[in-house]
Structure formats: structure tokens, C-alpha cells
Write a protein that holds these residues in place. Structure first.
Motif: not given
Ligand code: HEC
Length: 108
Positions: A58, A36-37, A61-62, A52-53, A48
Motif C-alpha cells: 500500500s 498493508s491497508y 497509495v500512502q 491491491c496487494l 483492496v
């Protein structure tokens, strides 16, 4: 009927590990959810989570190059919206880009 079988199956699958945990003595600390963020006070954080999920964790992104600039995140969020049809409201994009740049990118 089909639905009932499915529900029973889900209950068995989802229910049993929790049942096992509940029987263990003491407190259990689960590992932090790395998919998760990262939580913080920026206004883009809840955005997000909301935007964004739905398609992927995430993880993407990571794993972007560290120090990615604001322009990169801006282009990425627009790509999600335009190319992949993510229903991200235009007015939420600046806060999302700000969160991504400060949490994962050049302004960390
Ligand atoms: C509608 C589905 C969808 C949503 C919602 C979505 N993405 Fe994606 N995202 C994708 C797809 C599809 C890919 C490409 C996957 C691949 O190449 O294997 C991707 C890839 C990525 C990547 C990898 C780099 C790249 O450019 O391909 C990043 C970073 C990313 N997404 C961030 C985000 C962020 C931040 C949000 C929220 C603003 C978001 N995504 C929302 C579908 C989505």
C-alpha cells in the motif's frame, strides 16, 4: 530433492526468527505493519486487500498527494486495471474508490 533442499532452507530462514521470539519472556508487540491497508468498516477495505496487494504494497497509495480527490482515485484504479492488467472486477471499483478517497484522500 531440489524441492526438499528448498523447503529445508525456507524452514531454517523462516523458522528461526519465530523460534527466537517464542523463547523471549512476556508479550511482544510488533510494530504495526505499515505496508498493508488501513483497516476500517468501509465495504472497500476487504476489496483492496483482495485486489491491491498482489503487485505492490500500500506504499504507493500512502505516498499519493494528501487530499487527492475521488476522480484521481477512480482514474488510478482504472489505470491499475487497464494499463497494468490488474484483474479487478468492474463492479468492485466504486467501493474501492470510495474506500481510497475516504481513507487516504479528499474525504478523509
Ligand atoms: C497487476 C499489478 C497491479 C495491481 C494488482 C495493482 N497495481 Fe498499483 N501499480 C502497479 C504498477 C506496475 C504501478 C507503477 C509502478 C511504478 O510506476 O513504478 C502501480 C502504481 C500504483 C500507484 C502509484 C501512482 C500511479 O498512478 O502510478 C498507486 C496509487 C497504485 N498503484 C494503487 C493501486 C491500487 C489502489 C490497487 C488496487 C485497486 C492496485 N494499485 C493494484 C501494478 C498494480
Amino acid at each position: 530433492m531440489r524441492q526438499m533442499i528448498r523447503n529445508t532452507f525456507l524452514m531454517l530462514v523462516l523458522g528461526s526468527p519465530l523460534g527466537v521470539l517464542a523463547d523471549l519472556p512476556g508479550e511482544i508487540t510488533l510494530p504495526q505493519d505499515s505496508t498493508s491497508y488501513q483497516a476500517n468498516d468501509l465495504p472497500g477495505y476487504p476489496l483492496v486487500l483482495k485486489n491491491c496487494l498482489t503487485c505492490h504494497s500500500s506504499q504507493y497509495v500512502q505516498t499519493q498527494p494528501p487530499g487527492s480527490p475521488r476522480t484521481y482515485w477512480n482514474a488510478t484504479v482504472h489505470k491499475m486495471q487497464q494499463a497494468f492488467k490488474a484483474p479487478i472486477p468492474d463492479e468492485e471499483i466504486p467501493a474501492i474508490v470510495d474506500y481510497l478517497t475516504k481513507t487516504y484522500g479528499a474525504e478523509k
